[in-house]
Design an enzyme around this catalytic site. Structure first.
Site, PDB file in Angstrom:
ATOM      1  N   THR A   1      40.431  40.058  39.538  1.00 25.68           N
ATOM      2  CA  THR A   1      40.088  41.491  39.608  1.00 25.68           C
ATOM      3  C   THR A   1      41.079  42.324  38.795  1.00 25.68           C
ATOM      4  OG1 THR A   1      41.346  41.767  41.665  1.00 25.68           O
ATOM      5  CG2 THR A   1      38.982  41.379  41.887  1.00 25.68           C
TER       6      THR A   1
ATOM      7  N   SER B   1      48.358  44.653  55.463  1.00 21.71           N
ATOM      8  CA  SER B   1      47.335  45.704  55.464  1.00 21.71           C
ATOM      9  C   SER B   1      47.174  46.340  56.847  1.00 21.71           C
ATOM     10  CB  SER B   1      46.008  45.073  55.038  1.00 21.71           C
ATOM     11  OG  SER B   1      44.940  45.931  55.342  1.00 21.71           O
ATOM     12  N   SER B   2      46.887  47.643  56.834  1.00 17.84           N
ATOM     13  CA  SER B   2      46.613  48.351  58.091  1.00 17.84           C
ATOM     14  C   SER B   2      45.345  47.819  58.756  1.00 17.84           C
ATOM     15  CB  SER B   2      46.444  49.843  57.815  1.00 17.84           C
ATOM     16  OG  SER B   2      45.344  50.042  56.946  1.00 17.84           O
TER      17      SER B   2
ATOM     18  N   TYR C   1      38.891  39.382  55.915  1.00 20.90           N
ATOM     19  CA  TYR C   1      40.021  39.881  55.116  1.00 20.90           C
ATOM     20  C   TYR C   1      41.218  40.195  56.014  1.00 20.90           C
ATOM     21  CZ  TYR C   1      42.933  43.275  52.664  1.00 20.90           C
ATOM     22  OH  TYR C   1      44.018  43.956  52.135  1.00 20.90           O
TER      23      TYR C   1
ATOM     24  N   ASN D   1      45.485  52.611  53.180  1.00 20.00           N
ATOM     25  CA  ASN D   1      44.622  53.268  52.169  1.00 20.00           C
ATOM     26  C   ASN D   1      45.371  53.772  50.934  1.00 20.00           C
ATOM     27  OD1 ASN D   1      43.170  53.587  54.928  1.00 20.00           O
ATOM     28  ND2 ASN D   1      41.584  53.707  53.353  1.00 20.00           N
TER      29      ASN D   1
HETATM   30  N1  LIG Z   1      44.567  49.010  47.915  1.00 24.20           N
HETATM   31  C1  LIG Z   1      44.821  49.169  49.205  1.00 24.20           C
HETATM   32  O1  LIG Z   1      44.540  50.239  49.783  1.00 24.20           O
HETATM   33  C2  LIG Z   1      45.458  48.077  50.018  1.00 24.20           C
HETATM   34  C3  LIG Z   1      45.625  48.295  51.397  1.00 24.20           C
HETATM   35  C4  LIG Z   1      46.223  47.300  52.148  1.00 24.20           C
HETATM   36  C5  LIG Z   1      46.688  46.131  51.561  1.00 24.20           C
HETATM   37  N2  LIG Z   1      46.491  45.924  50.227  1.00 24.20           N
HETATM   38  C6  LIG Z   1      47.005  44.666  49.653  1.00 24.20           C
HETATM   39  O2  LIG Z   1      47.751  44.974  48.485  1.00 24.20           O
HETATM   40  C7  LIG Z   1      47.630  43.915  47.541  1.00 24.20           C
HETATM   41  C8  LIG Z   1      47.189  44.476  46.195  1.00 24.20           C
HETATM   42  O3  LIG Z   1      45.900  45.069  46.358  1.00 24.20           O
HETATM   43  P1  LIG Z   1      45.207  45.935  45.210  1.00 24.20           P
HETATM   44  O4  LIG Z   1      44.543  47.071  45.860  1.00 24.20           O
HETATM   45  O5  LIG Z   1      46.167  46.182  44.106  1.00 24.20           O
HETATM   46  O6  LIG Z   1      44.051  44.922  44.752  1.00 24.20           O
HETATM   47  P2  LIG Z   1      43.715  44.309  43.302  1.00 24.20           P
HETATM   48  O7  LIG Z   1      42.489  43.504  43.472  1.00 24.20           O
HETATM   49  O8  LIG Z   1      43.758  45.374  42.260  1.00 24.20           O
HETATM   50  O9  LIG Z   1      44.973  43.346  43.064  1.00 24.20           O
HETATM   51  C9  LIG Z   1      45.018  42.013  43.472  1.00 24.20           C
HETATM   52  C10 LIG Z   1      45.454  41.187  42.273  1.00 24.20           C
HETATM   53  O10 LIG Z   1      45.570  39.816  42.655  1.00 24.20           O
HETATM   54  C11 LIG Z   1      45.008  39.036  41.602  1.00 24.20           C
HETATM   55  N3  LIG Z   1      44.592  37.745  42.184  1.00 24.20           N
HETATM   56  C12 LIG Z   1      43.526  37.498  42.988  1.00 24.20           C
HETATM   57  N4  LIG Z   1      43.460  36.197  43.270  1.00 24.20           N
HETATM   58  C13 LIG Z   1      44.522  35.603  42.646  1.00 24.20           C
HETATM   59  C14 LIG Z   1      44.983  34.273  42.556  1.00 24.20           C
HETATM   60  N5  LIG Z   1      44.335  33.262  43.162  1.00 24.20           N
HETATM   61  N6  LIG Z   1      46.096  34.026  41.834  1.00 24.20           N
HETATM   62  C15 LIG Z   1      46.747  35.019  41.172  1.00 24.20           C
HETATM   63  N7  LIG Z   1      46.339  36.320  41.214  1.00 24.20           N
HETATM   64  C16 LIG Z   1      45.246  36.594  41.948  1.00 24.20           C
HETATM   65  C17 LIG Z   1      43.848  39.831  41.064  1.00 24.20           C
HETATM   66  O11 LIG Z   1      43.442  39.459  39.769  1.00 24.20           O
HETATM   67  C18 LIG Z   1      44.451  41.243  41.115  1.00 24.20           C
HETATM   68  O12 LIG Z   1      45.130  41.533  39.900  1.00 24.20           O
HETATM   69  C19 LIG Z   1      46.659  42.902  48.140  1.00 24.20           C
HETATM   70  O13 LIG Z   1      47.418  41.870  48.731  1.00 24.20           O
HETATM   71  C20 LIG Z   1      45.922  43.700  49.208  1.00 24.20           C
HETATM   72  O14 LIG Z   1      45.479  42.881  50.258  1.00 24.20           O
HETATM   73  C21 LIG Z   1      45.884  46.871  49.437  1.00 24.20           C
END
Ligand SMILES: NC(=O)c1ccc[n+]([C@@H]2O[C@H](COP(=O)([O-])OP(=O)(O)OC[C@H]3O[C@@H](n4cnc5c(N)ncnc54)[C@H](O)[C@@H]3O)[C@@H](O)[C@H]2O)c1
Length: 309
Positions: free
Chosen positions: A36, A121-122, A145, A174
């Site tokens: 992604t 994550s929340s 998730y 968020n």
């Molecule tokens: N965005 C939010 O509001 C939010 C809230 C709570 C937690 N999170 C956590 O924060 C982190 C980042 O989330 P984000 O919003 O930037 O999402 P995102 O999808 O933009 O980033 C995730 C990244 O991980 C990479 N990835 C996925 N599978 C992989 C693998 N097997 N090996 C290597 N890389 C891999 C993807 O290519 C992507 O670049 C995640 O762990 C997510 O669970 C995000």
């Protein structure tokens, strides 16, 4: 030179962490399988001498064992971060978010990494009505998730207790900001509202819009990560702004800032969506010195400029 790996560093949050670390002149290794994430998110960093990009997966343990040699810190952001996708394909979310995290922990342990900061994550709080959410409340995950994120926390805890690997996990609330993918079919509410309002289309509110969220600007999340790595603290911390915002209010503000005169429309709520979410951030404030600096209006404006660019 301090050597740092950012897993998922080409993604939304990971790219902001990598960018800040690169400007602070650390040796930054970005690991991402680009599932992604996008090269475009880190393009300006790639010409810097202190930044390396490795395309690879956290599911590949031998790769991690090699990559983590001599590494001081790991920011573990890589995950399949979409709730709907985890409901459609729970096994894939399990493989990346749980097995992948276990691989990252094993390779960190074997290479004597100084500290691992894990993106939790929340969503692990689920729909318990008590607000604000405190770290000592019982988790109540409502999706595959959320279950994977909680399992990741437990593995971090166990690796600290059994193998002495220092781990800290941050429960993000968020997160929004530039580079959040508005084109994904799973896009979060803020990029969806911005994209629709910019096209002169009405933002779509799921449900009555009176549900609330604790929207947190990505630059505050980056700061929390760096403080977490630098501190002697371990264990779990909420990372939010500590303020609740209704979806109706957010839609109104987005429309005002985008400058297109459209009226939001309402559609059926998504099954399993929680009603309210709000972080108690006193632990992060007291122990890490975390102090969110970005108010919604200013940061939303920055997000709109970033997404429109
Ligand atoms: N965005 C939010 O509001 C939010 C809230 C709570 C937690 N999170 C956590 O924060 C982190 C980042 O989330 P984000 O919003 O930037 O999402 P995102 O999808 O933009 O980033 C995730 C990244 O991980 C990479 N990835 C996925 N599978 C992989 C693998 N097997 N090996 C290597 N890389 C891999 C993807 O290519 C992507 O670049 C995640 O762990 C997510 O669970 C995000």
């Amino acid at each position: 030179m301090t050597k740092i790996v950012v897993t998922g560093g080409a993604g939304f949050i990971g790219s902001h962490i990598a960018e800040e670390l690169a400007w602070r002149d650390y040796h930054v290794i970005i690991l991402d399988d680009l599932s992604t994430g996008k090269i475009g998110n880190i393009e300006p960093l790639l010409s810097k001498e202190n930044v390396e990009f490795i395309q690879g997966s956290i599911v590949n343990l031998p790769l991690l064992q090699k990559l983590f040699r001599g590494v001081d810190y790991i920011f573990h952001e890589a995950a399949i971060s979409s709730v709907p996708r985890s409901i459609e394909k729970p096994l894939i979310s399990h493989e990346v978010n749980i097995t992948g995290t276990l691989n990252v922990l094993m390779a960190a342990r074997d290479n004597s990494v100084k500290k691992l900061v894990y993106a939790s994550s929340s969503s692990i709080y689920g729909d318990t009505p008590t607000l604000p959410k405190r770290e000592d409340m019982s988790p109540n995950p409502q999706s595959p998730y959320a279950a994977t994120k909680l399992a990741g926390e437990y593995y971090c805890q166990v690796f600290r207790k059994v193998y002495g690997l220092p781990t800290i996990y941050l429960r993000y609330f968020n997160v929004y900001g530039p580079r959040q993918d508005p084109d994904s079919q799973y896009a979060a509410v803020i990029p969806r509202f911005i994209t629709r309002a910019s096209q002169g289309k009405p933002p779509i509110i799921l449900g009555d819009g009176e549900q609330t969220r604790d929207f947190t600007f990505v630059k505050d999340v980056v700061e929390a990560n760096i403080l977490a790595a630098q501190s002697n603290s371990i264990g779990v911390f909420n990372v939010g702004r500590g303020e609740k915002t209704s979806i109706n209010w957010l839609a109104g503000l987005t429309i005002k800032l985008v400058g297109n005169n459209v009226e939001p429309i309402h559609e059926e709520p998504r099954p399993g969506d929680i009603r309210h979410s709000l972080a108690d951030i006193s632990r992060a404030k007291e122990e890490l010195g975390y102090n969110p600096r970005y108010g919604l209006e200013q940061a939303l404006q920055e997000t709109i400029s970033g997404i429109r660019r």
